[in-house]
Design an enzyme around this catalytic site. Structure first.
Site, mmCIF file in Angstrom:
data_model
loop_
_atom_site.group_PDB
_atom_site.id
_atom_site.type_symbol
_atom_site.label_atom_id
_atom_site.label_comp_id
_atom_site.label_asym_id
_atom_site.label_seq_id
_atom_site.Cartn_x
_atom_site.Cartn_y
_atom_site.Cartn_z
ATOM 1 N N SER A 125 0.858 -1.179 0.000
ATOM 2 C CA SER A 125 0.000 0.000 0.000
ATOM 3 C C SER A 125 0.894 1.229 0.000
ATOM 4 O O SER A 125 2.123 1.120 0.047
ATOM 5 C CB SER A 125 -0.895 0.015 1.239
ATOM 6 O OG SER A 125 -0.119 0.391 2.365
ATOM 7 N N LYS A 126 0.235 2.381 -0.029
ATOM 8 C CA LYS A 126 0.998 3.633 -0.100
ATOM 9 C C LYS A 126 1.959 3.796 1.071
ATOM 10 O O LYS A 126 2.940 4.521 0.972
ATOM 11 C CB LYS A 126 0.045 4.822 -0.164
ATOM 12 C CG LYS A 126 -0.602 4.961 -1.517
ATOM 13 C CD LYS A 126 -1.040 6.390 -1.775
ATOM 14 C CE LYS A 126 -1.603 6.520 -3.168
ATOM 15 N NZ LYS A 126 -2.932 7.098 -3.181
ATOM 16 N N ARG A 127 1.636 3.139 2.189
ATOM 17 C CA ARG A 127 2.552 3.218 3.335
ATOM 18 C C ARG A 127 3.952 2.746 2.960
ATOM 19 O O ARG A 127 4.934 3.134 3.564
ATOM 20 C CB ARG A 127 2.044 2.324 4.477
ATOM 21 C CG ARG A 127 0.953 2.895 5.321
ATOM 22 C CD ARG A 127 0.591 1.934 6.443
ATOM 23 N NE ARG A 127 0.172 0.629 5.929
ATOM 24 C CZ ARG A 127 0.846 -0.493 6.105
ATOM 25 N NH1 ARG A 127 1.961 -0.509 6.793
ATOM 26 N NH2 ARG A 127 0.389 -1.634 5.600
ATOM 27 N N HIS A 128 4.005 1.848 1.977
ATOM 28 C CA HIS A 128 5.300 1.282 1.600
ATOM 29 C C HIS A 128 6.038 2.127 0.573
ATOM 30 O O HIS A 128 7.125 1.769 0.148
ATOM 31 C CB HIS A 128 5.099 -0.120 1.017
ATOM 32 C CG HIS A 128 4.536 -1.097 1.995
ATOM 33 N ND1 HIS A 128 3.264 -1.601 1.895
ATOM 34 C CD2 HIS A 128 5.073 -1.639 3.105
ATOM 35 C CE1 HIS A 128 3.050 -2.431 2.903
ATOM 36 N NE2 HIS A 128 4.115 -2.466 3.651
ATOM 37 N N GLY A 129 5.413 3.214 0.127
ATOM 38 C CA GLY A 129 6.038 4.020 -0.931
ATOM 39 C C GLY A 129 5.120 4.040 -2.135
ATOM 40 O O GLY A 129 3.930 3.766 -2.021
#
Ligand code: GLU
Length: 481
Positions: free
Chosen positions: A245-249
């Site tokens: 997800s966006k948390r990972h980049g």
């Protein structure tokens, strides 16, 4: 001989092209190209509120950027409403589906009394018990209704090309709605109706659709068609084992394009997310990828998105690409950085590309060489200045004095290398102690092409001026701690 396979990529244009979607598209493309089949691109735009033309454009652009070509389409699911409706009505007429008059509020109440508010619940078939003529009369009188599929208690199983045998029992599933009260189809019906009409032979899609597949198989059977082969490809996880997800980049393909990743590298990287050609080959040119791709080569277990590996792979592609092919993207990036570069960039790119991982990095290195007046000092450069102390500045001065004596015509990598060796010898320095300060002065970093080549690329006047400036600045030793 069986007809050539027909596969499809069926994105919903409700967002950007996610790397997971791009990987699904890529596997479909590889399978089609490997088997001499065809790839259909179908835009599933039935969610009117969330689908936009802009998203469709971004998806098409992303696929094109990756070099994924399709043989039919883009077809738009929204245009097939009449066929979806006709299929639902046929099932109704054949007693394989029934009208449901329960309102949203009634369903909520049923759900609540089943003790599972908000959760999943199985419809109790109360509307199935309404006699068919009465139901038809109510509908004709304008009472709103949906159409539900009547699930028989049968085994709904398939041999998944990735996971092997997967089996569900009809009795464990719900009589799901196939047509809404506004006559639009629900996903499962729309997909099956379209896949039948488009003669799709293999459905290659994400694991997250496994729970839809038994319902779709039931629909195929009810509509009198053989289900296609299903291949459910594994999810993509972040390095922490959670769904990417966006948390990972960055998760949008367009972001990687922005970051200076080459489409060939991105495609190679995505192909290896859940597929392996066997052995430990990592760099796969397009032709090899197509030749080696099989559904059997897709792994069951989730794949981990490793951004460092992507950069490494990009570096591999960058280093083998002729500089000429990088001129346009590097120039674009320089323009974004506010640097106009009119001259021939190819020699500069050639000097730095082997040590760069992305186009942004190449552009940054080229920028420093075009204008070495203010290269940002990286941590390694700073550490070197600290470690050498006053010698950093002194050695730079010595180099500058020697370089000053070089005639413009003699400013060639070979002559400069001889000269630097002489300077080191003369002052009893290790070659590195003579060279590294120059590298840091001109690039801000301890990593670059060989120093003699760097000097040649930056040019005589600019090199000497910059070396003197830096020597002056650090005179007295090292950056403040
Ligand atoms: N539109 C669906 C999705 O984006 C397609 C699923 C399928 O391939 O059947 O998830």
């Amino acid at each position: 001989m069986p007809p050539p396979p027909r596969v499809r990529f069926a994105p919903s244009p409700t967002g950007y092209l996610h790397v997971g979607g791009a990987r699904t598209a890529l596997f479909n493309w590889l399978y089609a190209r490997h088997s001499g089949g065809q790839l259909v691109l179908r835009i599933e735009d039935t969610d009117r509120e969330r689908s936009t033309e802009a998203h469709t454009r971004v998806i098409l652009d992303g696929l094109s950027w990756l070099g994924i070509t399709w043989d039919e389409g883009p077809l738009f699911q929204g245009e097939y409403g009449p066929r979806h409706q006709a299929d639902a009505e046929r099932l109704l007429a054949e007693g394989k589906a029934y009208r449901c008059f329960c309102t949203r509020e009634e369903l909520e109440a049923q759900r609540a009394s089943a003790g599972n508010a908000g959760g999943s619940f199985r419809y109790d078939r109360r509307c199935y018990r309404i006699p068919a003529e009465e139901a038809a009369a109510r509908a004709a009188a304008g009472v709103p209704s949906t159409i539900r599929f009547l699930l028989r208690d049968e085994e709904l199983a398939w041999d998944d090309a990735v996971h092997g045998r997967i089996s569900f029992q009809g009795r464990d599933l719900d009589d799901f709605v196939i047509l809404r009260s506004d006559d639009t189809a629900i996903y499962n019906l729309a997909v099956v109706s379209d896949d039948i009409a488009m003669r799709i032979t293999h459905v290659i899609r994400g694991d997250d659709h496994i729970s839809n597949t038994p319902k779709q198989i039931a629909l195929y059977r009810a509509l009198g068609h053989q289900p296609p082969v299903f291949a459910h490809v594994p999810m993509i996880l972040g390095p922490d084992g959670k769904k990417l997800s966006k948390r990972h980049g960055a998760t949008a393909v367009g972001d990687y394009q922005e970051q200076g990743i080459l489409p060939t590298a991105m495609r190679n990287f995505l192909a290896l997310l859940g597929w392996s050609p066997g052995g430990d080959r990592e760099i796969l040119p397009e032709a090899d990828m197509i030749e080696l791709f099989t559904l059997e080569g897709i792994q069951k277990k989730a794949a981990v998105f490793d951004a460092t590996k992507l950069e490494w792979m990009n570096g591999q592609y960058l280093s083998t690409l002729p500089a000429q092919e990088l001129v346009a993207p590097v120039r674009r990036q320089l323009e974004r950085m506010g640097i106009s570069a009119d001259g021939d960039l190819a020699p500069l790119i050639d000097a730095v590309k082997a040590r760069s991982r992305t186009i942004l990095h190449v552009a940054g290195q080229v920028a420093v060489r075009l204008d070495p007046s203010r290269p940002p000092l990286d941590p390694k450069g700073e550490a070197l200045i600290r470690k050498m102390g006053p010698a950093f500045s002194t050695n730079l001065q010595r180099a500058a004095d020697a370089l000053d004596g070089v005639e413009p015509a003699g400013w060639t990598p070979e002559r400069l290398l001889d000269l630097l060796k002489r300077v080191a010898e003369q002052h009893g320095l290790k070659l590195g102690d003579a060279m590294q300060p120059i590298r840091v002065a001109l690039t801000g970093s301890t990593v670059s092409e060989p120093v003699n080549e760097l000097l040649a690329v930056v040019g005589r006047e600019r090199s000497i001026r910059r070396i003197r400036e830096v020597a002056h600045r650090w005179n007295g030793g090292g950056p403040p701690a």
